[in-house]
Design a protein around this motif. Structure first.
Motif, PDB file in Angstrom:
ATOM      1  N   VAL A 162       0.845  -1.202   0.000  1.00 38.38           N
ATOM      2  CA  VAL A 162       0.000   0.000   0.000  1.00 38.38           C
ATOM      3  C   VAL A 162       0.877   1.247   0.000  1.00 38.38           C
ATOM      4  CG1 VAL A 162      -1.668   1.342   1.355  1.00 38.38           C
ATOM      5  CG2 VAL A 162      -1.980  -1.123   1.074  1.00 38.38           C
ATOM      6  N   ALA A 163       1.929   1.250   0.826  1.00 36.00           N
ATOM      7  CA  ALA A 163       2.842   2.396   0.866  1.00 36.00           C
ATOM      8  C   ALA A 163       3.508   2.606  -0.489  1.00 36.00           C
ATOM      9  CB  ALA A 163       3.881   2.197   1.952  1.00 36.00           C
ATOM     10  N   ASP A 164       3.910   1.511  -1.153  1.00 37.29           N
ATOM     11  CA  ASP A 164       4.530   1.622  -2.479  1.00 37.29           C
ATOM     12  C   ASP A 164       3.534   2.178  -3.496  1.00 37.29           C
ATOM     13  OD1 ASP A 164       6.870   0.598  -1.444  1.00 37.29           O
ATOM     14  OD2 ASP A 164       6.528  -1.446  -2.204  1.00 37.29           O
ATOM     15  N   HIS A 165       2.294   1.702  -3.423  1.00 38.21           N
ATOM     16  CA  HIS A 165       1.242   2.195  -4.320  1.00 38.21           C
ATOM     17  C   HIS A 165       1.011   3.688  -4.109  1.00 38.21           C
ATOM     18  CE1 HIS A 165      -2.694   2.788  -6.158  1.00 38.21           C
ATOM     19  NE2 HIS A 165      -3.165   3.129  -4.963  1.00 38.21           N
ATOM     20  N   CYS A 166       0.946   4.120  -2.842  1.00 38.66           N
ATOM     21  CA  CYS A 166       0.733   5.538  -2.542  1.00 38.66           C
ATOM     22  C   CYS A 166       1.881   6.398  -3.070  1.00 38.66           C
ATOM     23  CB  CYS A 166       0.571   5.752  -1.041  1.00 38.66           C
ATOM     24  SG  CYS A 166      -1.015   5.176  -0.392  1.00 38.66           S
ATOM     25  N   ALA A 167       3.110   5.919  -2.923  1.00 42.16           N
ATOM     26  CA  ALA A 167       4.272   6.661  -3.416  1.00 42.16           C
ATOM     27  C   ALA A 167       4.214   6.817  -4.934  1.00 42.16           C
ATOM     28  CB  ALA A 167       5.557   5.962  -2.988  1.00 42.16           C
ATOM     29  N   ALA A 168       3.838   5.741  -5.626  1.00 38.28           N
ATOM     30  CA  ALA A 168       3.736   5.806  -7.087  1.00 38.28           C
ATOM     31  C   ALA A 168       2.620   6.763  -7.505  1.00 38.28           C
ATOM     32  CB  ALA A 168       3.486   4.405  -7.652  1.00 38.28           C
ATOM     33  N   ALA A 169       1.488   6.705  -6.792  1.00 34.13           N
ATOM     34  CA  ALA A 169       0.367   7.604  -7.108  1.00 34.13           C
ATOM     35  C   ALA A 169       0.760   9.063  -6.875  1.00 34.13           C
ATOM     36  CB  ALA A 169      -0.844   7.246  -6.259  1.00 34.13           C
ATOM     37  N   ALA A 170       1.543   9.307  -5.825  1.00 35.31           N
ATOM     38  CA  ALA A 170       1.969  10.669  -5.515  1.00 35.31           C
ATOM     39  C   ALA A 170       2.888  11.213  -6.606  1.00 35.31           C
ATOM     40  CB  ALA A 170       2.666  10.705  -4.162  1.00 35.31           C
ATOM     41  N   CYS A 177       0.232  17.208 -12.680  1.00 37.21           N
ATOM     42  CA  CYS A 177       0.031  18.642 -12.408  1.00 37.21           C
ATOM     43  C   CYS A 177       1.054  19.485 -13.156  1.00 37.21           C
ATOM     44  CB  CYS A 177       0.109  18.921 -10.905  1.00 37.21           C
ATOM     45  SG  CYS A 177      -1.391  18.449 -10.026  1.00 37.21           S
ATOM     46  N   ALA A 178       2.266  18.988 -13.284  1.00 32.98           N
ATOM     47  CA  ALA A 178       3.299  19.729 -14.019  1.00 32.98           C
ATOM     48  C   ALA A 178       2.928  19.857 -15.497  1.00 32.98           C
ATOM     49  CB  ALA A 178       4.651  19.022 -13.875  1.00 32.98           C
ATOM     50  N   LYS A 179       2.211  18.855 -16.027  1.00 32.87           N
ATOM     51  CA  LYS A 179       1.838  18.884 -17.441  1.00 32.87           C
ATOM     52  C   LYS A 179       0.576  19.697 -17.694  1.00 32.87           C
ATOM     53  CE  LYS A 179       3.925  14.616 -19.048  1.00 32.87           C
ATOM     54  NZ  LYS A 179       3.708  13.326 -19.714  1.00 32.87           N
ATOM     55  N   VAL A 180      -0.430  19.537 -16.832  1.00 27.76           N
ATOM     56  CA  VAL A 180      -1.732  20.160 -17.108  1.00 27.76           C
ATOM     57  C   VAL A 180      -2.050  21.338 -16.194  1.00 27.76           C
ATOM     58  CG1 VAL A 180      -2.665  18.013 -18.023  1.00 27.76           C
ATOM     59  CG2 VAL A 180      -3.003  18.573 -15.612  1.00 27.76           C
ATOM     60  N   GLY A 181      -1.172  21.630 -15.243  1.00 25.02           N
ATOM     61  CA  GLY A 181      -1.428  22.726 -14.310  1.00 25.02           C
ATOM     62  C   GLY A 181      -2.077  22.196 -13.042  1.00 25.02           C
ATOM     63  N   GLY A 182      -2.017  22.995 -12.037  1.00 21.72           N
ATOM     64  CA  GLY A 182      -2.586  22.589 -10.750  1.00 21.72           C
ATOM     65  C   GLY A 182      -1.531  22.635  -9.662  1.00 21.72           C
ATOM     66  N   ASP A 183      -1.962  22.432  -8.452  1.00 19.63           N
ATOM     67  CA  ASP A 183      -1.088  22.490  -7.275  1.00 19.63           C
ATOM     68  C   ASP A 183      -0.415  21.129  -7.095  1.00 19.63           C
ATOM     69  OD1 ASP A 183       0.053  22.554  -4.712  1.00 19.63           O
ATOM     70  OD2 ASP A 183      -1.527  23.842  -3.919  1.00 19.63           O
ATOM     71  N   GLY A 184       0.807  21.000  -7.592  1.00  9.69           N
ATOM     72  CA  GLY A 184       1.519  19.732  -7.535  1.00  9.69           C
ATOM     73  C   GLY A 184       1.800  19.265  -6.120  1.00  9.69           C
ATOM     74  N   ASP A 185       2.098  20.206  -5.207  1.00 11.30           N
ATOM     75  CA  ASP A 185       2.360  19.824  -3.820  1.00 11.30           C
ATOM     76  C   ASP A 185       1.100  19.283  -3.149  1.00 11.30           C
ATOM     77  OD1 ASP A 185       5.044  20.479  -3.942  1.00 11.30           O
ATOM     78  OD2 ASP A 185       4.723  22.523  -3.227  1.00 11.30           O
ATOM     79  N   LEU A 186      -0.028  19.944  -3.398  1.00 14.72           N
ATOM     80  CA  LEU A 186      -1.289  19.482  -2.822  1.00 14.72           C
ATOM     81  C   LEU A 186      -1.656  18.106  -3.386  1.00 14.72           C
ATOM     82  CD1 LEU A 186      -3.814  20.013  -1.079  1.00 14.72           C
ATOM     83  CD2 LEU A 186      -4.815  21.160  -3.071  1.00 14.72           C
ATOM     84  N   ALA A 187      -1.501  17.942  -4.694  1.00  9.47           N
ATOM     85  CA  ALA A 187      -1.803  16.653  -5.320  1.00  9.47           C
ATOM     86  C   ALA A 187      -0.882  15.566  -4.776  1.00  9.47           C
ATOM     87  CB  ALA A 187      -1.661  16.765  -6.838  1.00  9.47           C
ATOM     88  N   PHE A 188       0.394  15.912  -4.578  1.00  7.34           N
ATOM     89  CA  PHE A 188       1.351  14.936  -4.064  1.00  7.34           C
ATOM     90  C   PHE A 188       0.932  14.442  -2.687  1.00  7.34           C
ATOM     91  CE2 PHE A 188       4.954  13.867  -1.406  1.00  7.34           C
ATOM     92  CZ  PHE A 188       5.626  12.932  -2.172  1.00  7.34           C
ATOM     93  N   ARG A 189       0.653  15.355  -1.776  1.00 11.71           N
ATOM     94  CA  ARG A 189       0.347  14.906  -0.405  1.00 11.71           C
ATOM     95  C   ARG A 189      -0.991  14.174  -0.339  1.00 11.71           C
ATOM     96  NH1 ARG A 189       0.382  20.549   1.478  1.00 11.71           N
ATOM     97  NH2 ARG A 189      -1.728  21.313   1.256  1.00 11.71           N
ATOM     98  N   ALA A 190      -1.944  14.585  -1.176  1.00 12.26           N
ATOM     99  CA  ALA A 190      -3.230  13.883  -1.186  1.00 12.26           C
ATOM    100  C   ALA A 190      -3.051  12.448  -1.686  1.00 12.26           C
ATOM    101  CB  ALA A 190      -4.233  14.633  -2.063  1.00 12.26           C
ATOM    102  N   ALA A 191      -2.301  12.295  -2.768  1.00 12.04           N
ATOM    103  CA  ALA A 191      -2.092  10.965  -3.338  1.00 12.04           C
ATOM    104  C   ALA A 191      -1.195  10.108  -2.444  1.00 12.04           C
ATOM    105  CB  ALA A 191      -1.488  11.085  -4.737  1.00 12.04           C
ATOM    106  N   ALA A 192      -0.192  10.736  -1.818  1.00 13.27           N
ATOM    107  CA  ALA A 192       0.752   9.980  -0.996  1.00 13.27           C
ATOM    108  C   ALA A 192       0.089   9.375   0.224  1.00 13.27           C
ATOM    109  CB  ALA A 192       1.899  10.881  -0.556  1.00 13.27           C
ATOM    110  N   LEU A 193      -1.025   9.944   0.657  1.00 11.61           N
ATOM    111  CA  LEU A 193      -1.685   9.449   1.856  1.00 11.61           C
ATOM    112  C   LEU A 193      -3.108   8.944   1.586  1.00 11.61           C
ATOM    113  CD1 LEU A 193      -0.485  12.272   4.282  1.00 11.61           C
ATOM    114  CD2 LEU A 193       0.388   9.932   4.113  1.00 11.61           C
ATOM    115  N   HIS A 194      -3.476   8.810   0.312  1.00 10.09           N
ATOM    116  CA  HIS A 194      -4.873   8.516   0.003  1.00 10.09           C
ATOM    117  C   HIS A 194      -5.334   7.141   0.507  1.00 10.09           C
ATOM    118  CE1 HIS A 194      -3.262   6.281  -3.489  1.00 10.09           C
ATOM    119  NE2 HIS A 194      -4.437   5.670  -3.546  1.00 10.09           N
ATOM    120  N   ASP A 195      -4.442   6.196   0.707  1.00  8.55           N
ATOM    121  CA  ASP A 195      -4.843   4.872   1.209  1.00  8.55           C
ATOM    122  C   ASP A 195      -4.358   4.621   2.633  1.00  8.55           C
ATOM    123  OD1 ASP A 195      -6.397   3.887  -0.815  1.00  8.55           O
ATOM    124  OD2 ASP A 195      -4.756   2.870  -1.865  1.00  8.55           O
TER     125      ASP A 195
END
Length: 199
Positions: A162-170, A177-195
């Motif tokens: 699960v931790a590996d999956h979260c890291a990959a998702a983050a 976000c770097a490609k399409v715009g958006g808050d990359g830091d916010l997306a990272f922390r949300a994805a890193a802890l989503h499970d």
């Protein structure tokens, strides 16, 4: 406040933190730990009187809002007189709301109107005669590092997969976000802890 959770939070802010009894939470007496329904059922007369005059009527064995506000205000005055620079008070919702009433000139009975999102803080200013508060609470929003996210997942008991999956998702979320715009830091922390609850 001398409560452990407040003392632990204060220790992050300053090595010189100390408990002050003036900032303890409201004393709810016999109502402590009860739901509103339980209070209404077990103490119908006191519940009604408190609703009519919340500022002056205390719960059985507890303190009124006026007494708690006086205690907190006196504690704040003493703290300001005894402190150089800008002090921080780590307290509880009831005490904070009462201090905000004082800062905004609001009646004590309106103390529940102040928003207190979890982990927020207000900035109060004192000009020597008046206490003022900012209009809205602030919430600290640190961006946890990848290592911190991993540590949080471990602490929650998440399996390695699960931790590996979260890291990959983050990593993917930040790249998207770097490609399409958006808050990359916010997306990272949300994805890193989503499970995180999968432990």
């Amino acid at each position: 406040s001398g409560m452990r959770r407040a003392a632990q939070t204060a220790a992050y802010l300053s090595e010189q933190s100390r408990p002050l009894p003036a900032f303890r939470e409201l004393d709810m007496g016999q109502w402590e730990g009860l739901t509103f329904d339980e209070i209404r059922r077990r103490f119908p007369e006191a519940y009604a009187r408190r609703g009519e005059d919340p500022a002056r009527f205390p719960p059985p064995g507890g303190e009124s809002l006026a007494a708690a506000a006086s205690r907190a205000a006196e504690g704040l005055r003493a703290l300001l007189a005894d402190t150089e620079g800008d002090p921080a008070v780590v307290a509880h919702a009831g005490v904070i709301r009462l201090l905000l009433c004082a800062a905004g000139g609001a009646p004590l009975g309106a103390f529940l109107r102040f928003s207190l999102p979890y982990g927020c803080y207000y900035v109060l200013t004192w000009d020597g005669a008046h206490l003022r508060a900012e209009e809205a609470p602030r919430r600290p929003e640190p961006v946890p590092s990848a290592e911190t996210c991993r540590a949080l997942l471990r602490a929650a008991g998440a399996p390695t997969a699960v931790a590996d999956h979260c890291a990959a998702a983050a990593d993917l979320a930040r790249a998207l976000c770097a490609k399409v715009g958006g808050d990359g830091d916010l997306a990272f922390r949300a994805a890193a802890l989503h499970d995180i609850a999968k432990g």
